[in-house]
Scaffold this active site. Structure first.
Site, PDB file in Angstrom:
ATOM      1  N   TYR A  14       0.636  -1.665  -0.197  1.00  0.00           N
ATOM      2  CA  TYR A  14      -0.114   0.299  -0.129  1.00  0.00           C
ATOM      3  C   TYR A  14       0.952   1.219   0.304  1.00  0.00           C
ATOM      4  O   TYR A  14       0.266   1.922  -0.937  1.00  0.00           O
ATOM      5  CB  TYR A  14      -0.868  -0.202   1.482  1.00  0.00           C
ATOM      6  CG  TYR A  14      -1.836  -1.482   1.286  1.00  0.00           C
ATOM      7  CD1 TYR A  14      -3.280  -0.634   0.513  1.00  0.00           C
ATOM      8  CD2 TYR A  14      -1.544  -2.470   1.292  1.00  0.00           C
ATOM      9  CE1 TYR A  14      -4.562  -2.054   0.158  1.00  0.00           C
ATOM     10  CE2 TYR A  14      -3.114  -3.732   0.639  1.00  0.00           C
ATOM     11  CZ  TYR A  14      -4.101  -2.858   0.175  1.00  0.00           C
ATOM     12  OH  TYR A  14      -4.812  -3.751   0.216  1.00  0.00           O
TER      13      TYR A  14
ATOM     14  N   HIS B 217     -29.067   5.182 -12.577  1.00  0.00           N
ATOM     15  CA  HIS B 217     -28.078   5.363 -14.016  1.00  0.00           C
ATOM     16  C   HIS B 217     -27.716   6.698 -13.673  1.00  0.00           C
ATOM     17  O   HIS B 217     -28.730   6.824 -13.592  1.00  0.00           O
ATOM     18  CB  HIS B 217     -28.743   4.379 -14.644  1.00  0.00           C
ATOM     19  CG  HIS B 217     -28.291   4.546 -15.768  1.00  0.00           C
ATOM     20  ND1 HIS B 217     -26.749   3.813 -16.706  1.00  0.00           N
ATOM     21  CD2 HIS B 217     -28.164   5.660 -17.091  1.00  0.00           C
ATOM     22  CE1 HIS B 217     -26.232   3.729 -17.797  1.00  0.00           C
ATOM     23  NE2 HIS B 217     -27.192   6.087 -17.764  1.00  0.00           N
TER      24      HIS B 217
ATOM     25  N   GLY C  53       4.348   1.656  -0.727  1.00  0.00           N
ATOM     26  CA  GLY C  53       5.162   2.342  -1.825  1.00  0.00           C
ATOM     27  C   GLY C  53       4.196   2.334  -3.173  1.00  0.00           C
ATOM     28  O   GLY C  53       4.711   3.276  -3.882  1.00  0.00           O
ATOM     29  N   LEU C  54       3.054   1.529  -3.178  1.00  0.00           N
ATOM     30  CA  LEU C  54       2.096   1.414  -4.777  1.00  0.00           C
ATOM     31  C   LEU C  54       1.133   3.046  -4.761  1.00  0.00           C
ATOM     32  O   LEU C  54       1.705   4.091  -6.057  1.00  0.00           O
ATOM     33  CB  LEU C  54       1.234   0.830  -4.425  1.00  0.00           C
ATOM     34  CG  LEU C  54       2.024  -0.646  -5.193  1.00  0.00           C
ATOM     35  CD1 LEU C  54       0.738  -1.765  -5.401  1.00  0.00           C
ATOM     36  CD2 LEU C  54       2.974  -1.038  -6.173  1.00  0.00           C
TER      37      LEU C  54
ATOM     38  N   GLU D  49      10.109  -5.150  -4.790  1.00  0.00           N
ATOM     39  CA  GLU D  49       9.253  -5.932  -4.311  1.00  0.00           C
ATOM     40  C   GLU D  49       9.528  -7.879  -4.398  1.00  0.00           C
ATOM     41  O   GLU D  49       9.777  -7.776  -4.750  1.00  0.00           O
ATOM     42  CB  GLU D  49       8.021  -5.825  -4.830  1.00  0.00           C
ATOM     43  CG  GLU D  49       6.952  -6.961  -4.207  1.00  0.00           C
ATOM     44  CD  GLU D  49       6.835  -7.210  -2.437  1.00  0.00           C
ATOM     45  OE1 GLU D  49       6.562  -8.070  -2.158  1.00  0.00           O
ATOM     46  OE2 GLU D  49       7.007  -5.748  -2.033  1.00  0.00           O
TER      47      GLU D  49
END
Length: 484
Positions: free
Chosen positions: A209, A466, A211-212, A229
């Site tokens: 989390y 919608h 790092g990204l 990673e």
């Protein structure tokens, strides 16, 4: 040594705590008199804000101890500043994409100091408001609190007594055991928010989390970004298909990602550049961010003096009501290892208040939900396929690509996937991932259905406005099929 005239204790009545605090003064042989409180709270994260109002309404005397900035990680170094930074980064991204929408922008540049001024203004406002409230309503002790015994807290020479004590001290970045890490000026999630200049090349260790989110934000603001990673996939706890979509999103924006990356050393060169040596070679950048896990802030509290037990990772062991091994001491939030998010911390506070009043709320009652705030966001609730298989739960799975969602196409944000798991035996939803535009909001609707134990057919009977992403959820279930 404390004199022997102290009388103290507590009792349990119908599940609620009743304080027994005698009026005898608590003294030391040195002649120091301690102030006594019904409740001492160590740490000011989001659970503190959750419980304090109720305690004050019940006329409890409360002391608050805080060694750092009031508000904890969320206000100061987590949710508030990072999402503010991400908002600026998204603005830069959308300007760059202007021509996709028929808007031609000749040029733009990142004013990083102004970006950080905005970040600091918003987080400082939250911090100052929380601080002012505490100073006006309770006895506030700035400083590091440690246990003298099970009822006594020392704060820089001052000792106070609590009939009940709440530990809410959170976590901090884990320092990875990489040769050279102690000799380079690496950044954690706190340090990176103190930067005054935009990194030319940000190196990141850790593909989850922290790092990204920072990787995408700084890339969009103009930095080169390389991420390492150690696991075979980023966000390794997620299903492989979800991880691969996230990787594709980030790499499409120019972020360099190395997985299964075994880092052998880090070092700083004569020109102040930082090098990361890994099995594929060496990459040099201007700054290094470490986001490789968190450890609890329990190690400096002298918990052994109070008899509070911790697990092998240092997290405070609690029961289903957040109570520690010492019945009048509770641990809330990240420090108890039962959740790592602001909303789980808040829920811990609700569980604690329930325990005080004889209620029945438990940690295990909650269905875990969370979001990864890359863009588009990845929102999750309950189990994924990995976890369902680990627990031998028979399930059906339904998926829908965001590229087929009208709202996503209208906004030209079609990356991502909706994925929902249904229990094969009773048709209830056991987990979902909504990875795409609006997912961080849509997931709340699914979380509510899971908490209520609704069958998936209830969604199919519900009319949803919608054009929204939510309106597609009932139709996702038409693709239900057995797991692979």
């Amino acid at each position: 040594m404390r004199n022997q005239g102290i009388q103290r204790g507590f009792s349990l009545c119908n599940g609620a705590i009743t304080f027994i605090v005698q009026s005898i003064s608590t003294t030391y042989q040195e002649g120091i008199t301690m102030k006594r409180y019904d409740v001492i709270i160590i740490g000011t994260g989001q659970a503190t804000g959750t419980i304090l109002g109720n305690l004050l309404e019940e006329k409890k005397s409360v002391a608050i101890v805080e060694a750092d900035r009031v508000g904890g990680s969320c206000v100061n170094w987590g949710c508030t500043p990072t999402k503010t930074l991400i908002a600026s980064a998204r603005t830069a991204h959308m300007i760059k994409r202007g021509s996709d929408f028929g808007i031609e922008v000749d040029s733009y540049h990142t004013n990083f100091s102004k970006v950080m001024d905005r970040v600091n203004a918003i987080r400082n406002e939250s911090n100052k408001g929380f601080t002012a409230w505490l100073e006006e309503t309770v006895d506030f002790y700035p400083g590091f609190g440690t246990f003298v015994d099970a009822h006594t807290i020392a704060i820089e020479g001052t000792h106070i007594y609590g009939g009940l004590i709440v530990i809410h001290t959170g976590t901090r970045a884990r320092v990875p055991s990489i040769p050279g890490i102690e000799s380079v000026p690496w950044l954690d999630n706190k340090g990176i928010l103190a930067l005054n200049e935009l990194p030319s090349h940000l190196l990141i260790i850790g593909g989850s989390y922290i790092g990204l989110e920072f990787a995408q934000a700084f890339r969009r603001l103009g930095s080169e970004v390389t991420l390492f990673e150690s696991s075979p996939q980023i966000i390794s706890k997620e299903d492989e298909d979800i991880s691969e979509i996230a990787r594709s999103v980030l790499e499409d924006e120019g972020i360099e990602i190395f997985t299964s990356a075994s880092i052998s050393s880090v070092s700083q060169k004569a020109d102040q550049q930082i090098s990361v040596e890994y099995q594929g070679g060496t990459i040099t950048g201007s700054h290094l961010l470490v986001g490789a896990g968190r450890i609890p802030n329990s190690d400096g509290l002298n918990l052994s003096n109070a008899g509070v037990e911790i697990d092998e990772r240092g997290f405070i062991i609690v029961d289903d009501t957040c109570r520690t091994s010492v019945p009048h001491i509770y641990a809330l939030g990240d420090v108890n290892g039962r959740g790592a998010f602001t909303h789980t911390s808040v829920h811990d506070g609700q569980v604690f208040l329930s325990a005080l009043s004889g209620g029945s709320k438990k940690i295990s009652d909650r269905t875990l939900t969370y979001s990864l705030f890359i863009d588009p966001p990845l929102a999750r609730v309950g189990m994924n396929e990995k976890q369902a298989k680990q627990h031998n739960i028979p399930y059906l799975v339904a998926t829908k690509e965001m590229a087929s969602v009208s709202r996503a196409k209208e906004k030209d944000e079609t990356k991502g996937r909706i994925k929902i798991l249904v229990n094969k035996d009773d048709d209830t939803i056991i987990g979902a991932a909504v990875f795409g535009v609006g997912g961080d909001e849509v997931i709340g609707m699914i979380a509510l259905a899971m908490q209520a134990g609704l069958r998936y057919q209830t969604f199919q009977e519900t009319v949803i406005p919608h054009p929204t992403v939510s309106e597609l959820i009932p139709w996702v279930f038409s693709s239900l099929q057995s797991e692979a």
